[in-house]
Structures are given as C-alpha cells and as structure tokens.
Design a protein around this motif. Structure first.
Motif, short mmCIF file in Angstrom:
data_model
loop_
_atom_site.label_atom_id
_atom_site.label_comp_id
_atom_site.label_asym_id
_atom_site.label_seq_id
_atom_site.Cartn_x
_atom_site.Cartn_y
_atom_site.Cartn_z
N TRP A 1 16.95 12.48 7.66
CA TRP A 1 15.79 12.25 6.83
C TRP A 1 15.03 13.54 6.58
O TRP A 1 14.30 13.64 5.57
N ARG A 2 15.19 14.51 7.45
CA ARG A 2 14.60 15.82 7.17
C ARG A 2 15.27 16.44 5.94
O ARG A 2 14.61 17.06 5.11
N GLY B 1 21.22 -1.80 13.24
CA GLY B 1 20.19 -2.72 13.67
C GLY B 1 18.80 -2.45 13.13
O GLY B 1 17.87 -3.21 13.43
N THR B 2 18.63 -1.40 12.35
CA THR B 2 17.32 -1.04 11.80
C THR B 2 17.26 -1.38 10.32
O THR B 2 18.21 -1.12 9.57
N LEU B 3 16.13 -1.95 9.90
CA LEU B 3 15.93 -2.30 8.50
C LEU B 3 15.28 -1.14 7.76
O LEU B 3 14.32 -0.53 8.25
N TYR B 4 15.80 -0.86 6.56
CA TYR B 4 15.24 0.17 5.69
C TYR B 4 14.89 -0.47 4.34
O TYR B 4 15.67 -1.26 3.81
N VAL C 1 11.41 3.38 3.56
CA VAL C 1 10.60 2.94 4.69
C VAL C 1 11.53 2.46 5.80
O VAL C 1 12.30 1.51 5.61
N GLU C 2 11.46 3.09 6.94
CA GLU C 2 12.22 2.69 8.12
C GLU C 2 11.36 1.76 8.96
O GLU C 2 10.31 2.16 9.49
N VAL C 3 11.78 0.50 9.06
CA VAL C 3 10.99 -0.50 9.80
C VAL C 3 11.40 -0.43 11.27
O VAL C 3 12.45 -0.93 11.66
N THR C 4 10.56 0.18 12.08
CA THR C 4 10.88 0.37 13.49
C THR C 4 10.64 -0.88 14.31
O THR C 4 11.30 -1.10 15.33
N ASP C 5 9.70 -1.74 13.89
CA ASP C 5 9.44 -3.01 14.59
C ASP C 5 8.83 -3.99 13.58
O ASP C 5 7.65 -3.89 13.26
N PHE C 6 9.64 -4.91 13.10
CA PHE C 6 9.15 -5.87 12.09
C PHE C 6 8.06 -6.75 12.68
O PHE C 6 7.05 -7.02 12.03
N GLU C 7 8.27 -7.21 13.90
CA GLU C 7 7.31 -8.12 14.53
C GLU C 7 5.94 -7.48 14.66
O GLU C 7 4.91 -8.11 14.40
N LYS C 8 5.91 -6.19 15.02
CA LYS C 8 4.64 -5.49 15.20
C LYS C 8 4.16 -4.82 13.92
O LYS C 8 3.14 -4.14 13.91
N GLN C 9 4.93 -4.99 12.83
CA GLN C 9 4.58 -4.38 11.54
C GLN C 9 4.50 -2.86 11.64
O GLN C 9 3.60 -2.23 11.08
N GLU C 10 5.46 -2.28 12.34
CA GLU C 10 5.48 -0.83 12.52
C GLU C 10 6.61 -0.22 11.70
O GLU C 10 7.73 -0.76 11.67
N PHE C 11 6.33 0.90 11.05
CA PHE C 11 7.32 1.53 10.19
C PHE C 11 7.01 3.00 10.00
O PHE C 11 5.91 3.48 10.31
N GLU C 12 7.99 3.72 9.49
CA GLU C 12 7.87 5.15 9.20
C GLU C 12 8.33 5.38 7.77
O GLU C 12 9.33 4.81 7.33
N ILE C 13 7.61 6.22 7.03
CA ILE C 13 7.93 6.47 5.64
C ILE C 13 8.63 7.82 5.49
O ILE C 13 8.12 8.84 5.95
N LYS D 1 0.81 -1.21 0.00
CA LYS D 1 0.00 0.00 0.00
C LYS D 1 0.85 1.27 0.00
O LYS D 1 0.33 2.36 -0.24
N HIS D 2 2.13 1.11 0.27
CA HIS D 2 2.99 2.28 0.43
C HIS D 2 4.13 2.34 -0.60
O HIS D 2 4.75 3.38 -0.78
N LEU D 3 4.40 1.21 -1.24
CA LEU D 3 5.52 1.14 -2.17
C LEU D 3 5.06 0.72 -3.55
O LEU D 3 4.13 -0.06 -3.70
N GLY D 4 5.75 1.23 -4.54
CA GLY D 4 5.63 0.69 -5.88
C GLY D 4 6.81 -0.25 -6.08
O GLY D 4 7.08 -1.11 -5.24
N TYR D 5 7.53 -0.08 -7.17
CA TYR D 5 8.69 -0.90 -7.44
C TYR D 5 9.81 -0.55 -6.45
O TYR D 5 10.14 0.62 -6.26
#
Length: 338
Positions: free
Chosen positions: A281-282, A197-200, A210-222, A184-188
C-alpha cells in the motif's frame, strides 16, 4: 509532481540519451524518478472467454469448482467446465447485473441485480428458478448494489451500495445483518475484495481503498492513491488520477483496474494506468507501481478481478460500443498453477 534533475556539464550524448530514456520510462509509469524500474517479464495476458466474438456485456466471472458464471448485463452466461461453450442462463429477470458469488455453506449463488436494486439467489444457473433475496439490508434500501463477496472461511457475505458508501455484512439467510457507513470517506464505490480474511472497499471516485480491520468495531484504514487530481466516477490518468473499479491480491501483488475510456478521457490517453500492479500500500500511495495496461486491448475498460489457482481473470468491456469487446482476459505468471 515536481522533480528536480541536475545534469553534469560534460555529460556525453550517449549518456544523455540513456538518462532521457530512463527518465521518460519513470514518468510514463507514474513513478518517482528515483524508484527502481520493474519489468513485466513472466506475465502473460490472453483472452479466456468467449473463445470467439463477445458477450453482450461483461463485468465479472465467478468460479465455483468447475462451474463458471459471467455477469453480462441483463443475463448470466455459464458453463459446467472450462472445455464447454458458455450458455445463456434461463434466468431472465436481471437488469444490469454486475457481480455473482457462490456461497459454499448454502451451496447457492447470489447476484447483484443492479438495475432492479436488489440481490437475488439461485442454486443452478442452468435452471430458471431463482429467489428475490433482498431489496434492503439493515433497514437500508439497496440502490444499484454493485458487488457482492463471500468469506468462505466464516460464512459472512458483503454487499455494497455504491453511491452512499454503505457496506452490508450478513449471513446467507439474511440474519445478523449489520452496516458499515463509510460515507464520510468514500464517494462513488464499485467493488469489495476479501483477501486473507480481510475486507477491502474500493473507493472509485476518491481513488482510495479502505481496509476494514474490524467490521464489528467499525475500524478501518484508508489507503490513498498517488497522483489523484479530482474526484470522478470515470476519467483518465492525466485528467483525474486513478478511478479504481477493483483491487485484488494475486501471487504477491495487488492488481488494480480503473474506469478509463475515450468518453471520459477526452484529450487524454485513456489506456495509461488503467491496469496496474504493486507490492504494498505504500507503493499505491507513492506511485511505485507497474503499468500493465499495454497487455490489454486499447480503449476497453477493465472492470472486476477474479483471482484463483489458474490465474487472475479480468472482465473487460467497451464503454462506447457495448457488446463489441466484452470478454474475460486471464493473467498468468511463471508461478501460476498449471
């Protein structure tokens, strides 16, 4: 971008010339007019491999101890140390391989066999022995998987289906597989990065990370990029805005590459903003970045980035003439470990 400027009526010609040159520099670098310009002093980019000529293709280099492996389309090239020449691996089953990573817990390599829609694994690039690791993960069929990364601190591995926006997390054994659906947030999307330790996840066509703040909880910031004009898998700064291939962190800066080339740029400059760096990121959102594109050859695509103690490696290739300019460039700074 709409910017208003006010000139004093009595400004002399010298001041006008100085002001105009600063203004043009700001516009050229994609910055707002009131942003302070930053130089690129202390940065050196030089060709690293091969020493002469070109690989048949080149998207990525992996470093594991002294071993270096380059993904080169249908083959891998490797060497045991940086002083030796690269040799072609006898592993000959690949089709359009994009990335390779070493799992230090298993002491095995994993590669994205992109054209064959699978992941493979092997222990030694000098051997022709390999295993078919996966054609699907978490019940989802792999479709041209592009990138694969390993979090050495936890043992988690991550792979990416670029068209569907699905990110897979698994242990090297294939156990405990889960999927993060970012469709819903990404195209290609071309790349994954682990930093501190953070997945992008790099959303190429949408120009986001997309910065994945918690993979287990499916939480992220765009994080959205400045100046995005249209969604596209490739383009130019003026035509599309950023189309990031990869984003990685190295010595206090984020570095980003974009898929810009003559074929997709059309009448626009394909080299402008294809390789940039920024602090936060700003900055990414506001366009207060440094354009380092002039430090790379013209009309080549900078692809995946590999940061390590000796520098930041950049896989590049020509979209129009495959095998003519496919190589690794290395960026070093005044603080790079020698």
């Amino acid at each position: 971008m709409s910017i208003a400027y006010k000139f004093r009526y009595n400004m002399n010609s010298t001041k006008k010339a100085i002001f105009a040159s600063v203004l043009l520099a700001c516009l050229f670098n994609g910055r707002q007019a009131d942003a302070q310009p930053r130089g690129v002093s202390g940065i050196v980019i030089e060709k690293y491999a091969p020493q002469s000529g070109s690989f048949p293709a080149c998207t990525h280099i992996d470093h594991s101890g002294k071993v270096e492996i380059v993904t080169s389309g249908d083959r891998l090239f490797y060497r045991a140390d940086s002083k030796s020449p690269f040799r072609q691996s006898p592993i000959s089953v690949l089709a359009d391989a994009h990335a390779v990573v070493f799992n230090p817990i298993e002491k095995r390599f994993y590669a994205t066999d992109t054209g064959n829609h699978r992941l493979i694994t092997f222990a030694d690039p000098a051997s022709d022995q390999w295993d078919d690791f996966a054609t699907s993960l978490a019940g989802v069929k792999l479709q041209r998987p592009h990138d694969i990364v390993c979090d050495a601190a936890t043992g988690w591995m991550y792979a990416l289906n670029p068209n569907s926006g699905q990110v897979f997390r698994f242990m090297g054994s294939g156990s405990s597989v889960s999927v993060l659906d970012l469709s819903k947030h990404l195209g290609y999307s071309r790349a994954l990065t682990i930093s501190d330790g953070t997945l992008y996840v790099v959303g190429s066509s949408h120009g986001v990370v997309v910065e994945v703040t918690d993979f287990e909880k499916q939480e992220f910031e765009i994080h959205s990029s400045f100046g995005k004009k249209t969604n596209a898998v490739a383009g130019s700064w003026q035509g599309t805005g950023l189309v990031p291939n990869d984003v990685d962190f190295y010595q206090g800066y984020w570095y980003a590459t974009s898929y810009f080339c003559p074929t997709y740029a059309g009448e626009h400059n394909c080299d402008e903003h294809k390789f940039i760096r920024f602090k936060t990121w700003r900055d990414f959102k506001d366009g207060t970045w440094e354009d380092l594109s002039h430090l790379l050859p013209g009309k080549v695509v900078p692809y995946f980035l590999t940061p390590h103690s000796k520098g930041l490696d950049i896989g590049v290739f020509s979209h129009e003439t495959r095998g003519a300019s496919a190589c690794i460039y290395r960026l070093t700074t005044a603080t790079t470990e020698q």
